[in-house]
Design a protein around this motif. Structure first.
Motif, PDB file in Angstrom:
ATOM      1  N   LEU A  91       0.787  -1.182   0.119  1.00 45.80           N
ATOM      2  CA  LEU A  91      -0.021  -0.036   0.094  1.00 45.80           C
ATOM      3  C   LEU A  91       0.657   1.200  -0.011  1.00 45.80           C
ATOM      4  O   LEU A  91       0.742   2.126  -0.859  1.00 45.80           O
ATOM      5  CB  LEU A  91      -0.997   0.058   1.245  1.00 45.80           C
ATOM      6  N   SER A  92       1.863   1.287   0.927  1.00 49.90           N
ATOM      7  CA  SER A  92       2.779   2.544   1.179  1.00 49.90           C
ATOM      8  C   SER A  92       3.869   2.718   0.179  1.00 49.90           C
ATOM      9  O   SER A  92       4.245   3.766  -0.137  1.00 49.90           O
ATOM     10  CB  SER A  92       2.923   2.641   2.518  1.00 49.90           C
ATOM     11  N   SER A  93       4.372   1.688  -0.415  1.00 48.44           N
ATOM     12  CA  SER A  93       5.569   1.722  -1.112  1.00 48.44           C
ATOM     13  C   SER A  93       5.265   2.532  -2.437  1.00 48.44           C
ATOM     14  O   SER A  93       6.203   3.206  -2.816  1.00 48.44           O
ATOM     15  CB  SER A  93       6.080   0.227  -1.534  1.00 48.44           C
ATOM     16  N   ARG A  94       4.127   2.681  -2.821  1.00 48.77           N
ATOM     17  CA  ARG A  94       3.856   3.558  -4.142  1.00 48.77           C
ATOM     18  C   ARG A  94       4.242   5.058  -3.906  1.00 48.77           C
ATOM     19  O   ARG A  94       4.183   5.783  -4.874  1.00 48.77           O
ATOM     20  CB  ARG A  94       2.407   3.298  -4.656  1.00 48.77           C
ATOM     21  N   LEU A  95       4.366   5.435  -2.494  1.00 45.94           N
ATOM     22  CA  LEU A  95       4.744   6.784  -2.180  1.00 45.94           C
ATOM     23  C   LEU A  95       5.968   6.969  -2.482  1.00 45.94           C
ATOM     24  O   LEU A  95       6.644   8.055  -2.687  1.00 45.94           O
ATOM     25  CB  LEU A  95       4.425   7.118  -0.783  1.00 45.94           C
ATOM     26  N   PHE A  96       6.857   5.988  -2.667  1.00 40.92           N
ATOM     27  CA  PHE A  96       8.465   6.009  -3.017  1.00 40.92           C
ATOM     28  C   PHE A  96       8.982   5.578  -4.134  1.00 40.92           C
ATOM     29  O   PHE A  96       9.804   5.846  -4.745  1.00 40.92           O
ATOM     30  CB  PHE A  96       9.001   5.306  -2.024  1.00 40.92           C
ATOM     31  N   GLU A 153      -5.742   3.633  -4.135  1.00 40.49           N
ATOM     32  CA  GLU A 153      -6.340   4.766  -4.541  1.00 40.49           C
ATOM     33  C   GLU A 153      -6.328   6.095  -3.285  1.00 40.49           C
ATOM     34  O   GLU A 153      -6.337   7.282  -3.583  1.00 40.49           O
ATOM     35  CB  GLU A 153      -7.864   4.866  -4.980  1.00 40.49           C
ATOM     36  N   PHE A 154      -6.455   5.308  -2.151  1.00 41.08           N
ATOM     37  CA  PHE A 154      -6.483   6.291  -0.973  1.00 41.08           C
ATOM     38  C   PHE A 154      -5.100   6.936  -0.891  1.00 41.08           C
ATOM     39  O   PHE A 154      -5.106   8.056  -0.410  1.00 41.08           O
ATOM     40  CB  PHE A 154      -6.729   5.380   0.324  1.00 41.08           C
ATOM     41  N   VAL A 155      -3.896   6.087  -1.168  1.00 39.36           N
ATOM     42  CA  VAL A 155      -2.427   6.575  -1.146  1.00 39.36           C
ATOM     43  C   VAL A 155      -2.437   7.487  -2.259  1.00 39.36           C
ATOM     44  O   VAL A 155      -1.730   8.477  -2.067  1.00 39.36           O
ATOM     45  CB  VAL A 155      -1.665   5.413  -0.976  1.00 39.36           C
ATOM     46  N   GLN A 156      -2.784   7.065  -3.612  1.00 37.78           N
ATOM     47  CA  GLN A 156      -2.609   7.717  -4.612  1.00 37.78           C
ATOM     48  C   GLN A 156      -2.988   9.168  -4.742  1.00 37.78           C
ATOM     49  O   GLN A 156      -2.666  10.140  -5.357  1.00 37.78           O
ATOM     50  CB  GLN A 156      -2.874   6.994  -5.787  1.00 37.78           C
ATOM     51  N   PRO A 202      14.435  11.669   9.647  1.00 34.44           N
ATOM     52  CA  PRO A 202      15.421  12.547   9.342  1.00 34.44           C
ATOM     53  C   PRO A 202      16.414  11.773   8.925  1.00 34.44           C
ATOM     54  O   PRO A 202      17.381  12.469   8.167  1.00 34.44           O
ATOM     55  CB  PRO A 202      15.804  13.187  10.353  1.00 34.44           C
ATOM     56  N   ASN A 203      16.617  10.451   9.075  1.00 31.54           N
ATOM     57  CA  ASN A 203      17.867   9.754   8.727  1.00 31.54           C
ATOM     58  C   ASN A 203      17.422   9.287   7.249  1.00 31.54           C
ATOM     59  O   ASN A 203      18.573   8.376   7.011  1.00 31.54           O
ATOM     60  CB  ASN A 203      18.062   8.611   9.882  1.00 31.54           C
ATOM     61  N   GLY A 204      16.547   9.459   6.601  1.00 32.48           N
ATOM     62  CA  GLY A 204      16.176   8.739   5.294  1.00 32.48           C
ATOM     63  C   GLY A 204      15.328   7.465   5.508  1.00 32.48           C
ATOM     64  O   GLY A 204      14.860   7.125   4.420  1.00 32.48           O
ATOM     65  N   HIS A 205      14.958   6.962   6.683  1.00 33.37           N
ATOM     66  CA  HIS A 205      14.307   5.760   6.825  1.00 33.37           C
ATOM     67  C   HIS A 205      12.775   6.139   6.596  1.00 33.37           C
ATOM     68  O   HIS A 205      12.242   7.170   6.828  1.00 33.37           O
ATOM     69  CB  HIS A 205      14.312   5.465   8.136  1.00 33.37           C
ATOM     70  N   VAL A 206      12.099   4.988   5.950  1.00 33.05           N
ATOM     71  CA  VAL A 206      10.618   5.140   5.712  1.00 33.05           C
ATOM     72  C   VAL A 206      10.158   5.170   7.098  1.00 33.05           C
ATOM     73  O   VAL A 206      10.458   4.278   7.850  1.00 33.05           O
ATOM     74  CB  VAL A 206      10.343   4.112   4.896  1.00 33.05           C
ATOM     75  N   ASN A 207       9.098   6.111   7.407  1.00 35.73           N
ATOM     76  CA  ASN A 207       8.483   5.904   8.609  1.00 35.73           C
ATOM     77  C   ASN A 207       7.148   5.140   8.845  1.00 35.73           C
ATOM     78  O   ASN A 207       6.051   5.238   8.387  1.00 35.73           O
ATOM     79  CB  ASN A 207       7.729   7.650   8.823  1.00 35.73           C
ATOM     80  N   PHE A 208       7.398   3.881   8.888  1.00 35.18           N
ATOM     81  CA  PHE A 208       6.787   2.672   8.940  1.00 35.18           C
ATOM     82  C   PHE A 208       5.696   2.828  10.086  1.00 35.18           C
ATOM     83  O   PHE A 208       4.510   2.034   9.750  1.00 35.18           O
ATOM     84  CB  PHE A 208       7.380   1.357   9.053  1.00 35.18           C
ATOM     85  N   GLU A 209       5.830   3.530  11.087  1.00 35.67           N
ATOM     86  CA  GLU A 209       4.742   3.450  12.150  1.00 35.67           C
ATOM     87  C   GLU A 209       3.606   4.243  11.651  1.00 35.67           C
ATOM     88  O   GLU A 209       2.272   3.781  11.854  1.00 35.67           O
ATOM     89  CB  GLU A 209       5.529   4.647  13.330  1.00 35.67           C
ATOM     90  N   LYS A 210       3.750   5.283  10.684  1.00 33.23           N
ATOM     91  CA  LYS A 210       2.827   6.052   9.935  1.00 33.23           C
ATOM     92  C   LYS A 210       1.990   5.027   9.133  1.00 33.23           C
ATOM     93  O   LYS A 210       0.849   5.190   9.074  1.00 33.23           O
ATOM     94  CB  LYS A 210       3.409   7.326   9.203  1.00 33.23           C
ATOM     95  N   GLU A 240      -0.740   2.475  10.829  1.00 30.32           N
ATOM     96  CA  GLU A 240      -1.843   3.384  10.837  1.00 30.32           C
ATOM     97  C   GLU A 240      -2.805   3.601   9.664  1.00 30.32           C
ATOM     98  O   GLU A 240      -3.862   3.511   9.753  1.00 30.32           O
ATOM     99  CB  GLU A 240      -1.685   4.747  11.443  1.00 30.32           C
ATOM    100  N   LEU A 241      -1.918   3.925   8.668  1.00 33.46           N
ATOM    101  CA  LEU A 241      -2.822   4.334   7.592  1.00 33.46           C
ATOM    102  C   LEU A 241      -3.261   2.897   6.871  1.00 33.46           C
ATOM    103  O   LEU A 241      -4.514   2.699   6.392  1.00 33.46           O
ATOM    104  CB  LEU A 241      -1.797   4.483   6.060  1.00 33.46           C
ATOM    105  N   ALA A 242      -2.682   1.662   6.833  1.00 31.73           N
ATOM    106  CA  ALA A 242      -2.908   0.302   6.622  1.00 31.73           C
ATOM    107  C   ALA A 242      -4.181   0.007   7.226  1.00 31.73           C
ATOM    108  O   ALA A 242      -5.169  -0.792   6.778  1.00 31.73           O
ATOM    109  CB  ALA A 242      -1.937  -0.514   6.555  1.00 31.73           C
TER     110      ALA A 242
END
Length: 472
Positions: A68-73, A227-230, A392-400, A403-405
């Motif tokens: 779901l979230s990888s498409r943001l990247f 579609e919710f993410v896109q 800030p370290n470039g990591h994907v904020n998976f905690e967010k 919640e989205l998922a």
């Protein structure tokens, strides 16, 4: 083939707990856990975490959340290419001669991952690059065993059926949009063609609420979770490709659903403003109050809110003489349920009750939960805006993204409910295609029914008569 379990069970914990599942070591670097919950990671490490190997299969909540979230990247086809590459690598990591045995161990896991991807995010595969990668990887697995060949065929055939069904749905929507006309235009050119009102088509409010539920569930069913993410895709600061995110904003089914809400609101307002006699207008208002109440009882909150919105539109709410003839107690209760104060507290309580009922339901009738869709989108929008995608370290904020998922997976459960009511083609046809007034035409009809009250309304009435009817 192993079947994918229902969504309802997916997010009953706060996140993916690695003690509960067979898990990779995160010594590959780039995955950060706290209290055994995955909180962040480098994109590369998260991709590695998605790919099964001989001893590991990712947890299903992780698969859904990451896809779901990888498409943001990155594009889904880029992710698919990386997954294919890693799967092939994992197959090759064995000494000569052990290849077949290794494929036999890993093939069911790769097939399961492909099954989950194609079942949950089928629209990703409208992209030919995705389909090409899928077929190549599937072919590689299938070449080793007849049983796997059958499994691969099942996956691809099921996917093609889903995509064909989507194309059909889009054609129907396009036809409806192509034939939609403004009611006033029709009235001026062919007045005899609109002699019916909604009560002559369906005089039973419960039956109308059932048919509205048919439309809602059909349109919900075609919305892909992505579609919710896109809808909120932004430029990823670590991505140098300027054009890469523009074509990710594919949200046509989500938009079609929002358009349906607007159409229903305007249809309600049109039906109320049309009758010449105030007793008929009052009857129409009472009819829609009853329809709205039936929608509430069914768990169809989206139609309920569209009806309330239509009745609260200024051209309707200003019809004081018509409203004076209506017993409004029932309407007041419904408005109270959908009251926006305290962030829609009353509605959210009712929604939770319906969701609870749905979880323990014995019939499809009790499973129906159709949320007030604009608020669901707004919630997801604020969740997306409120937290950064990257730390800030470039990591994907998976905690967010957990919640989205969680929010999207609840919607996934609701959209899979089959409508238990019988379809009435005549009523459905009317609801979807009868011409409705534009906002200006609604005001004009409203002023014609109950004259302007002050000079601002008088001026507006004159302007509308002149522009819409060519009269002075």
């Amino acid at each position: 083939m192993p079947q994918t379990p229902p969504f309802a069970a997916m997010f009953d914990s706060s996140g993916y707990n690695r003690n509960l599942y067979q898990s990779k070591e995160d010594s590959c670097g780039g995955l950060y856990y706290h209290d055994n919950n995955l909180l962040s990671g480098s994109l590369e490490a998260l991709i590695q975490h998605l790919v099964p190997n001989v001893d590991y299969y990712p947890d299903r909540t992780y698969i859904f959340t990451f896809l779901l979230s990888s498409r943001l990247f990155m594009h889904p086809y880029e992710l698919m290419a990386k997954v294919c590459h890693l799967c092939v690598e994992h197959q090759r990591l064995s000494e000569p001669g052990a290849e077949k045995n290794r494929i036999r161990k890993i093939a069911p896991k790769i097939l399961q991952l492909l099954t989950e991807w194609t079942e949950t995010f089928p629209y990703d595969f409208r992209d030919e690059r995705m389909m090409k990668n899928l077929k190549e990887l599937a072919q590689r697995i299938a070449s080793g065993d007849e049983m796997y060949r059958k499994n691969v065929q099942q996956i691809i055939q099921s996917l093609i059926r889903k995509l064909a069904s989507l194309s059909q749905y889009e054609e129907v929507l396009a036809k409806i949009n192509a034939t939609s006309t403004d009611r006033l235009t029709v009235l001026k050119t062919k007045p005899q063609s609109i002699q019916r009102d909604i009560i002559t088509v369906c005089n039973d409010p419960y039956m109308l609420a059932q048919q509205l539920t048919h439309i809602e569930l059909e349109r919900l069913n075609y919305i892909g979770p992505e579609e919710f993410v896109q809808a909120f895709v932004q430029k990823d600061p670590l991505d140098n490709d300027k054009s890469c995110y523009a074509d990710r904003k594919k949200t046509r089914n989500l938009e079609a659903y929002v358009e349906w809400f607007n159409r229903l609101s305007y249809l309600v307002a049109t039906e109320i403003c049309m009758p010449v006699k105030k007793k008929h207008r009052a009857r129409m208002i009472e009819y829609f109050i009853d329809v709205a109440r039936e929608c509430f009882n069914i768990g169809n909150f989206n139609s309920l809110m569209a009806i309330i919105s239509g009745m609260n539109m200024s051209p309707v709410s200003r019809l004081k003489k018509s409203w004076a003839k209506v017993k409004t107690a029932k309407f007041d209760i419904l408005e109270h349920q959908m009251d926006p104060s305290s962030n829609f507290y009353n509605y959210r309580t009712a929604l939770r009750g319906a969701a609870q009922r749905s979880l323990t339901a014995h019939s499809n009738r009790e499973k129906i939960v159709i949320p007030f869709f604009s608020l669901l989108i707004k919630d997801i929008y604020f969740l997306n805006e409120g937290c950064a995608n990257r730390l800030p370290n470039g990591h994907v904020n998976f905690e967010k993204f957990w919640e989205l998922a969680k929010q999207v997976s609840e919607f996934m459960t609701w959209k899979q409910v089959e409508c238990p009511f019988e379809r009435d083609r005549k009523i459905l046809q009317y609801l979807l295609t009868v011409p409705v007034f534009s906002e200006d035409a609604l005001y004009l009809a409203s002023y014609e029914s109950e004259g302007p009250e002050h000079h601002i309304e008088k001026d507006r009435w004159k302007t509308l008569r002149s522009t819409l009817l060519g009269r002075v």
